[in-house]
Structure formats: C-alpha cells, structure tokens
Design a protein around this motif. Sequence first.
Motif, PDB file in Angstrom:
ATOM      1  N   GLY A  79       0.815  -1.206   0.000  1.00  0.00           N
ATOM      2  CA  GLY A  79       0.000   0.000   0.000  1.00  0.00           C
ATOM      3  C   GLY A  79       0.853   1.263   0.000  1.00  0.00           C
ATOM      4  N   ALA A  80       1.877   1.278   0.853  1.00  0.00           N
ATOM      5  CA  ALA A  80       2.682   2.490   1.017  1.00  0.00           C
ATOM      6  C   ALA A  80       3.553   2.784  -0.201  1.00  0.00           C
ATOM      7  CB  ALA A  80       3.549   2.355   2.270  1.00  0.00           C
ATOM      8  N   LEU A  81       3.980   1.743  -0.907  1.00  0.00           N
ATOM      9  CA  LEU A  81       4.960   1.959  -1.979  1.00  0.00           C
ATOM     10  C   LEU A  81       4.392   1.659  -3.372  1.00  0.00           C
ATOM     11  CD1 LEU A  81       8.089   0.379  -0.228  1.00  0.00           C
ATOM     12  CD2 LEU A  81       7.409   2.779  -0.288  1.00  0.00           C
ATOM     13  N   LYS A  82       3.075   1.666  -3.468  1.00  0.00           N
ATOM     14  CA  LYS A  82       2.422   1.238  -4.709  1.00  0.00           C
ATOM     15  C   LYS A  82       2.958   1.969  -5.939  1.00  0.00           C
ATOM     16  CE  LYS A  82      -2.069   0.661  -6.839  1.00  0.00           C
ATOM     17  NZ  LYS A  82      -3.514   0.619  -6.704  1.00  0.00           N
ATOM     18  N   SER A  83       3.052   3.297  -5.859  1.00  0.00           N
ATOM     19  CA  SER A  83       3.461   4.027  -7.065  1.00  0.00           C
ATOM     20  C   SER A  83       4.912   3.705  -7.425  1.00  0.00           C
ATOM     21  CB  SER A  83       3.266   5.524  -6.869  1.00  0.00           C
ATOM     22  OG  SER A  83       4.031   5.943  -5.764  1.00  0.00           O
ATOM     23  N   ARG A  84       5.726   3.502  -6.417  1.00  0.00           N
ATOM     24  CA  ARG A  84       7.119   3.136  -6.706  1.00  0.00           C
ATOM     25  C   ARG A  84       7.189   1.756  -7.376  1.00  0.00           C
ATOM     26  NH1 ARG A  84       8.373   6.166  -2.100  1.00  0.00           N
ATOM     27  NH2 ARG A  84      10.274   7.393  -2.219  1.00  0.00           N
ATOM     28  N   PHE A  85       6.437   0.792  -6.831  1.00  0.00           N
ATOM     29  CA  PHE A  85       6.435  -0.545  -7.438  1.00  0.00           C
ATOM     30  C   PHE A  85       5.974  -0.458  -8.894  1.00  0.00           C
ATOM     31  CE2 PHE A  85       5.888  -2.358  -2.964  1.00  0.00           C
ATOM     32  CZ  PHE A  85       7.168  -2.883  -2.915  1.00  0.00           C
ATOM     33  N   LEU A  86       4.957   0.382  -9.126  1.00  0.00           N
ATOM     34  CA  LEU A  86       4.412   0.477 -10.470  1.00  0.00           C
ATOM     35  C   LEU A  86       5.428   1.074 -11.436  1.00  0.00           C
ATOM     36  CD1 LEU A  86       1.997  -0.003 -12.270  1.00  0.00           C
ATOM     37  CD2 LEU A  86       1.188   2.309 -11.723  1.00  0.00           C
ATOM     38  N   SER A  87       6.075   2.157 -11.026  1.00  0.00           N
ATOM     39  CA  SER A  87       7.008   2.766 -11.983  1.00  0.00           C
ATOM     40  C   SER A  87       8.220   1.858 -12.195  1.00  0.00           C
ATOM     41  CB  SER A  87       7.412   4.170 -11.558  1.00  0.00           C
ATOM     42  OG  SER A  87       8.184   4.110 -10.399  1.00  0.00           O
ATOM     43  N   SER A 101      13.754 -10.490 -12.194  1.00  0.00           N
ATOM     44  CA  SER A 101      13.440 -10.812 -10.801  1.00  0.00           C
ATOM     45  C   SER A 101      12.890  -9.583 -10.081  1.00  0.00           C
ATOM     46  CB  SER A 101      14.645 -11.422 -10.080  1.00  0.00           C
ATOM     47  OG  SER A 101      15.581 -10.431  -9.760  1.00  0.00           O
ATOM     48  N   LEU A 102      13.448  -8.401 -10.335  1.00  0.00           N
ATOM     49  CA  LEU A 102      12.904  -7.201  -9.691  1.00  0.00           C
ATOM     50  C   LEU A 102      11.519  -6.877 -10.248  1.00  0.00           C
ATOM     51  CD1 LEU A 102      13.056  -4.910  -7.736  1.00  0.00           C
ATOM     52  CD2 LEU A 102      14.464  -3.619  -9.355  1.00  0.00           C
ATOM     53  N   LYS A 103      11.394  -7.004 -11.558  1.00  0.00           N
ATOM     54  CA  LYS A 103      10.086  -6.727 -12.166  1.00  0.00           C
ATOM     55  C   LYS A 103       9.003  -7.605 -11.533  1.00  0.00           C
ATOM     56  CE  LYS A 103       8.971  -8.603 -16.137  1.00  0.00           C
ATOM     57  NZ  LYS A 103       8.973  -8.902 -17.588  1.00  0.00           N
ATOM     58  N   ASN A 104       9.285  -8.880 -11.400  1.00  0.00           N
ATOM     59  CA  ASN A 104       8.266  -9.793 -10.894  1.00  0.00           C
ATOM     60  C   ASN A 104       8.059  -9.668  -9.389  1.00  0.00           C
ATOM     61  OD1 ASN A 104       7.374 -10.871 -13.372  1.00  0.00           O
ATOM     62  ND2 ASN A 104       9.222 -12.142 -13.505  1.00  0.00           N
ATOM     63  N   THR A 105       9.090  -9.195  -8.686  1.00  0.00           N
ATOM     64  CA  THR A 105       8.894  -8.872  -7.269  1.00  0.00           C
ATOM     65  C   THR A 105       7.906  -7.712  -7.150  1.00  0.00           C
ATOM     66  OG1 THR A 105      11.121  -9.610  -6.715  1.00  0.00           O
ATOM     67  CG2 THR A 105      10.067  -8.120  -5.153  1.00  0.00           C
ATOM     68  N   CYS A 106       8.092  -6.690  -7.989  1.00  0.00           N
ATOM     69  CA  CYS A 106       7.159  -5.553  -7.986  1.00  0.00           C
ATOM     70  C   CYS A 106       5.754  -6.029  -8.337  1.00  0.00           C
ATOM     71  CB  CYS A 106       7.607  -4.487  -8.998  1.00  0.00           C
ATOM     72  SG  CYS A 106       9.141  -3.674  -8.525  1.00  0.00           S
ATOM     73  N   LEU A 107       5.659  -6.882  -9.338  1.00  0.00           N
ATOM     74  CA  LEU A 107       4.344  -7.373  -9.762  1.00  0.00           C
ATOM     75  C   LEU A 107       3.619  -8.055  -8.604  1.00  0.00           C
ATOM     76  CD1 LEU A 107       2.307  -7.785 -12.095  1.00  0.00           C
ATOM     77  CD2 LEU A 107       3.451  -9.973 -12.574  1.00  0.00           C
ATOM     78  N   ALA A 108       4.347  -8.880  -7.866  1.00  0.00           N
ATOM     79  CA  ALA A 108       3.718  -9.584  -6.749  1.00  0.00           C
ATOM     80  C   ALA A 108       3.183  -8.584  -5.718  1.00  0.00           C
ATOM     81  CB  ALA A 108       4.708 -10.546  -6.102  1.00  0.00           C
ATOM     82  N   TYR A 109       3.978  -7.546  -5.398  1.00  0.00           N
ATOM     83  CA  TYR A 109       3.489  -6.532  -4.452  1.00  0.00           C
ATOM     84  C   TYR A 109       2.266  -5.799  -5.024  1.00  0.00           C
ATOM     85  CZ  TYR A 109       7.145  -6.746  -0.848  1.00  0.00           C
ATOM     86  OH  TYR A 109       7.941  -7.137   0.188  1.00  0.00           O
ATOM     87  N   LEU A 110       2.282  -5.549  -6.333  1.00  0.00           N
ATOM     88  CA  LEU A 110       1.169  -4.812  -6.931  1.00  0.00           C
ATOM     89  C   LEU A 110      -0.137  -5.601  -6.883  1.00  0.00           C
ATOM     90  CD1 LEU A 110       3.098  -3.237  -9.946  1.00  0.00           C
ATOM     91  CD2 LEU A 110       1.988  -1.979  -8.072  1.00  0.00           C
ATOM     92  N   CYS A 111      -0.020  -6.927  -6.788  1.00  0.00           N
ATOM     93  CA  CYS A 111      -1.236  -7.763  -6.777  1.00  0.00           C
ATOM     94  C   CYS A 111      -1.755  -8.063  -5.376  1.00  0.00           C
ATOM     95  CB  CYS A 111      -0.970  -9.093  -7.480  1.00  0.00           C
ATOM     96  SG  CYS A 111      -0.667  -8.919  -9.242  1.00  0.00           S
ATOM     97  N   VAL A 112      -0.978  -7.668  -4.364  1.00  0.00           N
ATOM     98  CA  VAL A 112      -1.345  -8.020  -2.986  1.00  0.00           C
ATOM     99  C   VAL A 112      -2.797  -7.618  -2.692  1.00  0.00           C
ATOM    100  CG1 VAL A 112      -0.954  -7.356  -0.573  1.00  0.00           C
ATOM    101  CG2 VAL A 112       0.968  -8.060  -2.004  1.00  0.00           C
ATOM    102  N   ASP A 113      -3.490  -8.485  -2.016  1.00  0.00           N
ATOM    103  CA  ASP A 113      -4.888  -8.265  -1.625  1.00  0.00           C
ATOM    104  C   ASP A 113      -5.817  -8.050  -2.816  1.00  0.00           C
ATOM    105  OD1 ASP A 113      -4.387  -8.704   0.981  1.00  0.00           O
ATOM    106  OD2 ASP A 113      -4.310  -6.592   1.578  1.00  0.00           O
ATOM    107  N   GLY A 114      -5.437  -8.614  -3.960  1.00  0.00           N
ATOM    108  CA  GLY A 114      -6.334  -8.576  -5.111  1.00  0.00           C
ATOM    109  C   GLY A 114      -6.502  -7.205  -5.741  1.00  0.00           C
ATOM    110  N   ASP A 115      -5.486  -6.370  -5.664  1.00  0.00           N
ATOM    111  CA  ASP A 115      -5.540  -5.043  -6.282  1.00  0.00           C
ATOM    112  C   ASP A 115      -5.891  -5.166  -7.769  1.00  0.00           C
ATOM    113  OD1 ASP A 115      -4.222  -2.032  -5.843  1.00  0.00           O
ATOM    114  OD2 ASP A 115      -4.052  -2.819  -7.891  1.00  0.00           O
ATOM    115  N   ARG A 116      -6.929  -4.441  -8.203  1.00  0.00           N
ATOM    116  CA  ARG A 116      -7.436  -4.594  -9.572  1.00  0.00           C
ATOM    117  C   ARG A 116      -6.384  -4.253 -10.631  1.00  0.00           C
ATOM    118  NH1 ARG A 116     -11.771  -2.175 -10.387  1.00  0.00           N
ATOM    119  NH2 ARG A 116     -13.666  -2.987 -11.189  1.00  0.00           N
TER     120      ARG A 116
END
Length: 879
Positions: free
Chosen positions: A657-665, A687-702
Amino acid sequence: MRDSQPSTIYLSDYRAPDYLVDKTELTFDLDPQATLVKARLKIRRNPAVARAGESLPPLWLDGVDLELLSIAEDGELLPAQRYQEGSGGLSLNVEKPEFELEVQTRIAPESNTSLEGLYLSNGMYCTQCEAEGFRKITFYPDRPDVMSVFTTTIVAPASFPVLLSNGNKVDSGTTDDGRLRITWEDPFAKPSYLFALVAGDLQYVEDTFTTCSGRDVKLQLFTEARNIGKCAHAMTSLKHSMRWDEEVYGREYDLDIFMIVAVDHFNMGAMENKGLNIFNSACVLASPETATDAAFQRIESIVAHEYFHNWSGNRVTCRDWFQLSLKEGFTVFRDAEFSADMNSRAVKRIEDVTLLRTAQFAEDAGPMSHPVRPDSYMEISNFYTLTVYEKGAEVVRMIHTILGAEAFRRGSDLYFERHDGCAVTCEDFVVAMEDANGADLKQFRRWYSQAGTPVLKVTDTYDPKAARYTLTIQQHTPDTPGQNDKQPLHIPVTVGLLGENGAPLTLDESGVLEMVLHLTESTQNFHFDGIKERPLPSLLRGFSAPVKLHYGYSTEQLQFLMQHDTDPFNRWDACQRLALNTLYTLQYQYREDGAMQVPEGLIQGFATVLDNASLDPALVAKMLALPSAQEMAEHGESVDAAAIVAARDFAKASIAGALKSRFLSCYQQLDQRKPYQPSADDIAQRSLKNTCLAYLCVDGDRDGLALAKAQFERDENMTDVAAALGALVEYAPQGDAVEYLESFYQQWQQDTQVVETWFGLQSSSASFGTLERVNALMKHPAFELKNPNKVRAVIGGFAMRNFSQFHHEDGSGYQFLAEQVIALDKLNPQIASRLVTPLTRWKRYRAPEAGQIHAALQHINESGELSRDLYEVVSKSLS
Ligand code: TRP
Ligand code: ZN
C-alpha cells in the motif's frame, strides 16, 4: 514399529577391507522382470591388512533384493557349504589369497520403485548406485574404499538402440538372436557407487570441448526425442564448467567422452557416475518457453557440480560414507564459486545463505542434528543433508577465507596430486591444506566433528581519547543430541567499519578497509587503533562463517548499513534484520490484541532501496523479499504459526500500500519486451520486475491483477508467465485463478517439467493450495506417486512451501502428510524419509501444534514396519 531395530554404524568401527577387487567384468542381459547380471571379479587379499601365516577371513559381499543363480570360483561352481546367504549379503569361505569369482544373479528392474540399483523410468533402463545401490545389482563389496576397473557388456533388444556405461565404448555387435551387444571399459579404477548403465530409445545432442592440453573431448547429452530441443543450456553450462575447472583449479577432464542422460524418475538432482552423469530431467532440460530463470540457474549449477565431482569425488573419492562431505562439501563450494563467477556473486551468496539459515540451521537444531562428518548412522541415505552439503561447503569456504585464495589453491593442488586414485578422509583434505602452506588448522578441525550452529554475541566500546575501538565477541554452540560439551571453534569473522558519513574507515596502519578476525576463544577482544570517530561495525561480511550473529543494531543503524555498506551481502542482511525485527513486532502485536502497525523504519528502508538506481536490480529484489514463514519459524521458539502468517500478510499489505506508485514505476521501467536470454543482467531485471508485480497484486488489487493478466497472456517466457500466474493464483478471485490454471494446463500438458511447475504453483499457494485442492491434485491424471518430482511438487509444495495451509489449526495438514509418508515408504523409502522432515520439528511449536505434529509422527511409527530410512528419522524425532 518393526520386529528388529536397524543397527547403528559407527565411524569408530571403520576397518580397511579384507579383500580388494582388481577387476570387475559385468554382463547385463536386460529384461524388465528378469535381467540377468553376471559379475566376474578378480579378488585379492588386501595386503595392507594381511598378516604372515594368517588364516584367510571370509569374504563379505553386499547384496539386497537379488536372486542368486550361481556362484563359481576360478571356473568351478561352488558347493553350498562354501557360502552363507544372510540378510544384506553373502559370506564366502575363502581358501586362496587370490581368485576369480563369478556370480550370476537375477533382478527385476520393472518392480524396483525405490529408484536405487537398476530400474525403469518411462521404459528406459537406468541406474543409481550412490550410496549403497550397487548391492541391488549384484553381490559385491559395496563400499567406496574398494576401487576396481570396470568393464560392462550390455545385451538388449533392438528397441533399445542406446546402450551406455562408464568409460569408452570398446566393442559392439549383435547376438545370434538379434539382440544388441555393447561393451564399455572404464580405465579409471572406481568404487561401485560410481557405476552407471543406461539403455533406451534415446536421442542426443553432441558437442566438443578442447581441453587445456589440446585434447578433444566428445560431449553428448541424451534425452527422449520429445526433449531434444531442451539441451542447449546444459551443454553450454557443461563447457563453461570444464573451462572454469581448468582455469580456477588446474583440473583437466580425463576421458575422451563425457555423457549426460536425463531421466524423469530420480530421487535427487543428479549423479556424477564416471563419464556418464545421470540427471533428474528437471535439473538438465530447459528452454525459454518452458523453464524459469531459477531453473536455468539451477541447471547451470548442477551440471557444474556433477562435472566438478570428476576430480572432487571420482579421481579422489571417499574412504567411507562418514567422509561424504569430503566430496560434497568441497564440490558444493566449487559449484557455488563457479555460479558466483558466472552470475551475480552477491545474489548467489544471498541465496545460499538463505537456504542455510532456513533449512540447515533448523536441521542443526533438530533431532537429526549431526556434524559435517557424522559419527554414526542407521541409513546413510539419510545423511545426504544440508549439513553435509551446505554447511560442509561453508567449512571449505572458511578454510579458503582463513588461508587466502592462493594458499587454498596450493592446498587443493597438493590434495589432488597426493590422493589421485585413492579413497581418503576429511582429515586428509585438511592435512593437505596445512602441508601446502605450513598452516595450523588444529582447532579448525572441530567444525567437522561438532554439530550445532554457533551463536556469536558482539558488543563494542569506543574510547575517543585513545582513538581505540574494541569489538568483544563471544561464541557459544548449543547442545545437540549426543553432544553436550562444545568447545570453542576457530571462526573467521570478516569485518569493516563505517564512519559517520558512511565512508569505510581504515582499520590499521596498512590502510586496509576490511579484515578477517580470528575468533578462537569463548570470549575475545579485538582492538582497532587510530579510529577517530565512533564507527558502525559491518560484521560477518559475506557471511564469513555459518553462525548466528547478534549485535544490538538500532533501526537507524540498519538503514545506514543498507545504504552505505560496501559489502553487498551485508546490505541485504541489514535489510533482512530490519524486516525480521518488524515481523517480530507485528507477531507480538497480533498476539497481544490483534491490532498491528508496521513501524516506519522498514517502509522507509524499502523506499530508499527502490530509489537507489545504482544497485543491482537482483540485489534490490532480494532486499524487498520478506523472510519466509519457514525462516521465521526456525528463528523462533514456541512457534505460533498463525501469528507468523498474520504478521507476514500484514507487513506485505502495508508495504504494498505504502509503496504502490514506486512498485508500479519500477515495474513499468523494467517491463521491456526483448528476446529471452538467461544472462545475469536480464535475470536480475526480471526478478525485480516480478517482485514488484507480486506486491502490486497483494490483496487482489485490480490494477495489479490486470498487469499480471497481461503479462500472463503475452506468454513471452516461462519466467514471466509463471510469475504472473503465481500472482493470479494467489490474489485473483478463485474462479479466475481456476480458469488461468486450466488454460495453462491445456497449453502445456505434454511437457513434464511445466506440469511440475503447474502442480507446485497450486500446492504452495497460501490462498489457493488448501488441503482439499491438494487432495484433488493427487487424483489428477498427471500425478504419479512413483515419480519423486511429482511428489515434491504436490506434497512437498504443500508441506514445505505452504506454511499457512500446512499448519492449518485443525491439524489436517499434519495428518495428510503422515498418510502420504506411510504410503510412499512402501514405494520409495528415500523419498518418504525426506518428506517427513516438516513433522520432525514438532518441539519448536506451541502446545496445540506440537501435540498435533507429534501425534502424526506417532501415527507413522505405529503404522507397520517402516523402512530403515524412515525408521531412523521417525524414531530419532520421537525421542
Ligand atoms: N552424489 C550426488 C550429488 O550430490 C547425490 C545423489 C544423487 C544421491 N542421487 C542420489 C545420493 C541418490 C543418495 C541417493 O551430486
Ligand atoms: Zn554432489
């Protein structure tokens, strides 16, 4: 329970063999239910143990599950009173000091589900003889200090065009009844555990390697026809390994041909049989469409590992199985250094240390705890452990650290030269390291005999007037089963000091920025003079010793190390410590009143790491990964599984939640479409890209799930597809997850390795991999209880990589595992014995879990006669 308890074998009982086997001539007439094995052995009294005028002792030949057809001495059939068949072998009354023995036996490879000895995998014959599988092929002194020159003749129907064994092909033809006949000869004397035979309808790819002395070696990789397109990466890895061993260790390959065979049914990763390595398909076959980056890297390291055994294991082998780490610890160290040279050194180190901390430390603290050189065992297969392999490699690494690279090379040169063609001990290895360098490793030897993970407690003082900084280090090794009085070890502690502005300080007049402290006492002070400001210590750099280190770092100090430490491993480690501290706080809050709040430190730290463009993306990915639930469980006492899961889930959601925009960029920046290469740089970015992807999907984020879906559908390479599918399975609405899984299966059902990935993704998913789903997977047509890879994917994925479902509060996960272990023990004791591991840790858990796990173990124990393998683990865990 069983009628007679298996006996314990002790290192202190070692005796040299009474007889040697100078020559071994084998003939196999292959048949699924009735393979005939003829063994002609040139036997001689061992002069090293013979006494003048002695009466000759009986000859013991190991043999298990064999049907004895005939036994002859120097061409004469032996009368029954000359030998006694007992359990596990045959004892022969010897009348002359030298004779030729011919033994004929019959075996049934098709019924052999243990996958040791000679067995069938998808209709192809193959063997696995380490450690004690050769005795399932013929009567033989099946011990590594008996080394013999082997000649092998294989006779098989014409439908088996590929017939392989060790060494060089010396003859071939057809028998009168139209069967194929081939003879192989291995000029190097070897123990029986390195024998191999393969027969099948196989295809191969071929290449050549020119050695440093200019000899051409033929390289062949054999697989079933459908997999022939998946051999290129292993072949490249092999050539890299051969070059590396010449350059780094001065070791040249010694035969004219080197063969690798891929088989689908295999208990371990691969096997270093002389000139004929046999591999688990999953550890050799890869293509960008079907294999993940992790698989590519695993293949590179296992190909190297088995190849390196040609010197560390085969040319110089083990005297007895207590010395297993002599070849395995050394070879794991060699393959780790190879992988570090081929890829990111820091990331390789982080991965190895994570394994050590999660799994080896747990083993060292559990009921099966044993030294790197065990001093007793019931079943040797149970000692192919993380302690013998990974801690053994750490012990070799410490010798490297203590002596330095050049001295280590002098030591390994002397070791190979002195012991070439011999079966030796860990002691011989240490002595070679000492002799080549005039070094003293007397105290260091305790690492081989003392079990348990040492704990270091570090404190420091700074005297500004004297400009003196002092580190005080205490060491203590906890008791382990059978070992209560641990002595201090020689522990190399690599350190650096950071100044207030983050720059490294010089540690002495010579101006070094890093040094190795030699901790040899229970408590020891180390002084640094000329230190003009209070420094922050960077301790145990590169994880210079396999220990647990405690120093009272504050959150700010950890953040400082994350940013400024020159040692990338310690940067990561600071991040891990910060994450672990956070998770413990959350666990505590969860238990207190359930209201959790992530302290600022961790999120700030992660943000800085993500913003630091100068860091290796692979290192960033590792830093952003929270310690696994398994690792947290192994650090704690009175483990509360539910609290661990709650703390991790909460931390993940807060970070996401706190770092969403950073993960996205970061994701968008790295999501470049380019052709797949398993290069270090590309692997790091994915590996970094897919780590970000996993965080971006947490809790079913649309939005996150939409990215995952797009990545999944783009179908560019298995790394990205599996990462996307993993995130979807974990976080998408379950109906959608089922759909994605189904379409994936439709696409890949013909591919064994991808189906294994597909199984593993589901069974290890915290939200998707419920026991109900795992039970359904076990009924899936592609599941096979007789195939260890499938078992590891489905049952292992659930019991070892799905912490929350396995530890379900109703205890159903434990009961399920117990039932599976009981069923497997009848088919494949080695796999049953490994799979039971999660149940052996019951003492670490809180009362309700501990009782449930104990009951599951008890249930196994009372289920009927257990194999020796399973009996040893279960009985030691219950006591
Ligand atoms: N020597 C093998 C390795 O480490 C280990 C191995 C392969 C093994 N197959 C096995 C050990 C079966 C025991 C049983 O490379
Ligand atoms: Zn090995």
